[in-house]
Motif scaffolding. Structure first.
Motif, PDB file in Angstrom:
ATOM      1  N   UNK A  80      -7.677  -6.662  -5.309  1.00 13.85           N
ATOM      2  CA  UNK A  80      -7.650  -5.438  -6.125  1.00 13.85           C
ATOM      3  C   UNK A  80      -6.598  -4.498  -5.564  1.00 13.85           C
ATOM      4  N   UNK A  81      -6.135  -3.586  -6.415  1.00 17.67           N
ATOM      5  CA  UNK A  81      -5.182  -2.529  -6.025  1.00 17.67           C
ATOM      6  C   UNK A  81      -5.547  -1.315  -6.854  1.00 17.67           C
ATOM      7  N   UNK A 126      -9.838  -7.824   3.600  1.00 14.33           N
ATOM      8  CA  UNK A 126      -9.072  -6.819   4.329  1.00 14.33           C
ATOM      9  C   UNK A 126      -8.850  -5.653   3.370  1.00 14.33           C
ATOM     10  N   UNK A 127      -9.129  -4.437   3.839  1.00 17.01           N
ATOM     11  CA  UNK A 127      -8.862  -3.248   3.033  1.00 17.01           C
ATOM     12  C   UNK A 127      -7.702  -2.500   3.673  1.00 17.01           C
ATOM     13  N   UNK A 159       0.830  -1.210   0.000  1.00 17.99           N
ATOM     14  CA  UNK A 159       0.000   0.000   0.000  1.00 17.99           C
ATOM     15  C   UNK A 159       0.862   1.256   0.000  1.00 17.99           C
ATOM     16  N   UNK A 160       1.908   1.261   0.788  1.00 20.73           N
ATOM     17  CA  UNK A 160       2.776   2.437   0.834  1.00 20.73           C
ATOM     18  C   UNK A 160       3.508   2.642  -0.489  1.00 20.73           C
ATOM     19  N   UNK A 175      -5.507  -1.466  -1.151  1.00 19.93           N
ATOM     20  CA  UNK A 175      -5.165  -2.866  -1.445  1.00 19.93           C
ATOM     21  C   UNK A 175      -6.258  -3.726  -0.820  1.00 19.93           C
ATOM     22  N   UNK A 176      -6.892  -4.540  -1.632  1.00 22.47           N
ATOM     23  CA  UNK A 176      -7.921  -5.459  -1.136  1.00 22.47           C
ATOM     24  C   UNK A 176      -7.361  -6.872  -1.053  1.00 22.47           C
ATOM     25  N   UNK A 177      -7.357  -7.430   0.144  1.00 22.88           N
ATOM     26  CA  UNK A 177      -6.837  -8.792   0.351  1.00 22.88           C
ATOM     27  C   UNK A 177      -7.996  -9.725   0.661  1.00 22.88           C
ATOM     28  N   UNK A 178      -8.093 -10.795  -0.101  1.00 18.39           N
ATOM     29  CA  UNK A 178      -9.125 -11.798   0.141  1.00 18.39           C
ATOM     30  C   UNK A 178      -8.708 -12.676   1.318  1.00 18.39           C
ATOM     31  N   UNK A 179      -9.589 -12.783   2.319  1.00 19.57           N
ATOM     32  CA  UNK A 179      -9.278 -13.607   3.485  1.00 19.57           C
ATOM     33  C   UNK A 179      -9.602 -15.076   3.252  1.00 19.57           C
TER      34      UNK A 179
END
Length: 432
Positions: free
Chosen positions: A126-127, A197-198, A52-53, A215-219
């Motif tokens: 997604x990003x 997770x966003x 993300x950074x 950044x979208x992380x699928x759990x």
């Protein structure tokens, strides 16, 4: 089967140890999986934070390059005049689509960069770059597919040029890092039903907060990884528990074996094999128990033999008394026969017969008392022997019968004395 387990101390001990071990291993399994899951989540968060950074710094560079190159003014880059798309391929979308002045530029320069984040890690769903109002000008390629007319399909495949002004979207877009964390992590359920997770990092253009890089992380994948870890650790724990159970059973059986020997010898002693002894194999509690058992058996055997000897001597005494009583009875019967020979002889011997009868009665009483004492002694001997000698029991029963017979003889003698006195009176009358 349960009765067999309850009747074996080795199985009770082994089962108790196995249950305790199973509880400990179960708790350890839970703690291990929980700790490992936290580690996985921590590693994932660290990775997402870095992504993300990096993404935010890249987006800032792209936007500032657009201003520096003269393609846009700063005011144009901060355009919030979202115009609804009414023409073209996106005009018929069920969810409204919008565009701004800078959309075409970002479509050409951002999508490849955003796709790089998605392609490098399968957990990245997604990003994307969004402005402060949640507007998303350019989405990843997988979410920028042509419309199909099916709202459900289009909701998943075409998510570009939308305003995500839901609470999670707005919180991510307006996060400016003032809390010192540099990123904002949110866990939510996506409108597609997927738990996400966003991770968002603020984007600044010329020192002014423009929006955020999300950044979208699928759990789902990490939960599957945790589930696989739980299954792997669980199977490993079961294998260890099985091996430990077998080991515990044989170890306990080996430790308990001397105790089983003590039990078998005790059962044989109880069955009458008084010469049995236990082989002492150790100096522990079981060894000391075996030694004490051997000493106890020796003392019991010695005492029992002494009681048997005393009982045998008492039986011999009883037999001698019976013989003497039998002789006295024969003498009494002989005297009775002589008295019945005739009235004349009876008259001359009345006084002697009376005296003899009284002596016999006294003797019979003494014999009866002796018999009672013998009976008491025999009963004591029977008690001391703990029913060990059947002969003594028979002797006691015989003495009881003999007692009754002697009492009968004594009563008969008394009655004979009285009759003799009566006969004396009759003889006196006859003489007169």
């Amino acid at each position: 089967m349960f009765d067999w387990i309850k009747n074996r101390i080795s199985m009770k001990i082994a089962l108790a140890l196995i249950i305790v071990l199973a509880v400990i291993m179960g708790a350890f399994n839970i703690l291990l999986v929980k700790q490992r899951a936290e580690v996985l989540r921590g590693q994932l968060l660290t990775k997402a934070r870095a992504m993300a950074l990096v993404g935010a710094r890249t987006m800032e560079q792209v936007l500032e390059d657009a201003i520096s190159s003269g393609q846009f003014f700063k005011e144009q880059i901060f355009d919030t005049d979202y115009r609804k798309i009414t023409e073209g391929p996106l005009a018929g979308a069920a969810i409204p689509k919008y565009h701004t002045i800078y959309d075409t530029y970002l479509d050409l320069n951002l999508q490849k960069i955003e796709d790089t984040f998605v392609e490098e890690d399968s957990m990245v769903a997604f990003a994307v770059l969004v402005d402060r109002n949640g507007y998303l000008p350019t989405h990843n390629s997988i979410y920028s597919q042509p419309l199909t007319g099916d709202p459900e399909i289009d909701k998943l495949q075409n998510r570009t040029k939308r305003i995500f002004n839901d609470p999670v979207g707005l919180a991510a877009a307006r996060y400016d890092g003032d809390d010192g964390n540099k990123i904002l992590r949110q866990e939510y359920k996506r409108d597609t039903g997927e738990t996400m997770w966003d991770i968002s990092a603020p984007v600044f253009v010329r020192g002014e907060h423009w929006g955020a890089f999300r950044i979208g992380l699928s759990m789902n994948e990490i939960e599957e990884a945790i589930g696989e870890l739980r299954r792997t650790v669980g199977l490993f724990m079961l294998a260890v528990l099985l091996l430990a159970s077998i080991t515990i059973y044989f170890v306990v059986a080996r430790i308990i074996r001397p105790l089983l020997n003590v039990t078998r010898v005790a059962e044989r002693v109880a069955g009458g094999h008084l010469d049995e002894t236990i082989e002492i194999e150790s100096n522990d509690e079981i060894g000391r128990l075996a030694s004490a058992f051997n000493k106890m058996t020796q003392v019991i055997v010695k005492n029992l033999k002494g009681e048997i000897d005393r009982s045998q001597r008492m039986v011999a005494s009883v037999k001698e008394a019976i013989h003497q009583l039998s002789s006295s009875a024969n003498e009494i019967m002989a005297i009775s026969a002589q008295q019945s020979s005739g009235a004349t002889q009876q008259a001359s011997a009345v006084q002697q017969a009376t005296t003899t009868s009284e002596e016999i009665a006294v003797t019979a009483k003494q014999v009866a008392e002796n018999a009672m004492r013998v009976e008491a002694q025999a009963a004591q001997a029977s008690t001391a022997c703990n029913n060990g000698v059947q002969v003594v029991d028979n002797a006691i029963a015989g003495m009881g019968k003999l007692k009754n017979q002697v009492q009968s003889v004594a009563e008969a003698m008394l009655e004979l004395g009285e009759n003799s006195q009566k006969i004396g009176g009759i003889v006196d009358i006859i003489d007169e």
